[in-house]
Design an enzyme around this catalytic site. Structure first.
Site, PDB file in Angstrom:
ATOM      1  CE  LYS A   1      -3.709   4.922  -1.595  1.00 39.87           C
ATOM      2  NZ  LYS A   1      -4.783   5.411  -2.467  1.00 39.87           N
TER       3      LYS A   1
ATOM      4  CE1 TYR B   1      -3.989   2.120   0.671  1.00 35.79           C
ATOM      5  CE2 TYR B   1      -2.674   3.108   2.432  1.00 35.79           C
ATOM      6  CZ  TYR B   1      -3.802   3.117   1.613  1.00 35.79           C
ATOM      7  OH  TYR B   1      -4.719   4.134   1.745  1.00 35.79           O
TER       8      TYR B   1
END
Ligand code: NAP
Length: 255
Positions: free
Chosen positions: A165, A161
């Protein structure tokens, strides 16, 4: 936190916005906020059950729901084409759809890695590519990518993740540089911990631990993120591009 007052306005009147992952959570709050500003909104989500009711729940008229998986190039292209015919020429894009598949590095499977990168990074590439074609011709557009403070500071158990990002921030700055001369701005918002289905899964002790790390002492609400997106796509942000704005109660301080 106290409820955020709904501020009706007209600064986005005449604009057409596409928001991905807008069937619920932060995406739905963003769709509502852009509609409050006067935009017509195309609510896009992978879950066909939510899109029509989400679009119907927005203030004002002319909104529509579309189901598409942001990982699928042909579905994305078809939805952008339909939106431009049925709602109007796109001038605002909010890339909000995102997922987590958390695990410690040594336990993380290739599926968990690929799955998160496919939605959070490749999905943004596909939707942006499809949406900017018309914006470039019209020399007008505002894009906001929903990143995360995890992409700025990292987090144990979220290597996939965080990488997605952080990658999104590089994508945002590159698109901002590439398309500025075509009248298109591109910024990112990095939410901290926001009360949605994504954070509801967390055990109480984890939430308490998180709150202790937030200078303002509480989780944020989807409306806190949505209001900043409305500002960034609107006329008052006309001289802002390539920026990352953290909406995180002070977890990450710039400078
Ligand atoms: P959420 O409640 O899980 O909503 C995400 C939405 O995206 C869901 O409606 C989901 O549909 C949709 N979606 C998932 N995969 C998709 C795909 N392949 N194509 C199209 N739509 C898809 O999450 P949220 O908390 O509102 O988060 C929204 C964004 O904010 C995400 O990018 C997230 O990373 C970011 N963010 C959230 C927080 C937080 O604390 N909540 C913090 C920082 C950043 P389904 O449910 O049907 O899969």
């Amino acid at each position: 936190m106290t409820e955020m007052p709904a501020v009706e306005g007209s600064e986005l009147r005449g604009e057409v916005a596409l928001v991905t992952g807008a069937g619920r959570g932060i995406g739905l709050a963003i769709a509502r906020e852009l509609a409050l500003g006067g935009a017509k909104v195309a609510v896009v989500d992978v879950d066909p059950a939510t899109v029509d009711s989400a679009a119907a729940s927005l203030p004002g008229e002319g909104h529509r729901g579309y189901s598409a998986d942001v990982r699928n190039a042909s579905e994305v292209q078809a939805v952008v084409e339909r939106v431009e015919v049925e709602v109007g020429p796109l001038s605002i894009l909010v890339n909000n759809a995102g997922i987590t598949r958390d695990n410690l590095l040594l336990r993380m499977s290739e599926e968990e890695w690929d799955g998160v990168l496919a939605v959070n990074l490749k999905g943004v590439f596909l939707v942006t590519k499809a949406a900017v074609r018309g914006m470039m011709k019209r020399r007008k557009g505002a894009i906001v990518n929903i990143a995360s403070v995890i992409g700025l500071m990292g987090n144990a158990g979220q290597a996939n993740y965080a990488a997605s990002k952080a990658g999104l921030l590089g994508f945002t700055k590159s698109v901002a540089r590439e398309l500025a001369s075509r009248g298109i701005r591109c910024n990112a918002v990095a939410p901290g911990f926001i009360r949605t289905a994504m954070t509801e899964k967390l055990p109480t002790e984890v939430v308490e631990g998180l709150q202790a790390r937030i200078p303002l002492g509480t989780l944020g609400e989807p409306e806190d993120v949505a209001g900043v997106v409305r500002f960034l796509v609107g006329p008052r942000a006309r001289y802002i591009t390539g920026q990352v704005l953290a909406v995180d109660g002070g977890m990450v301080m710039a400078g």
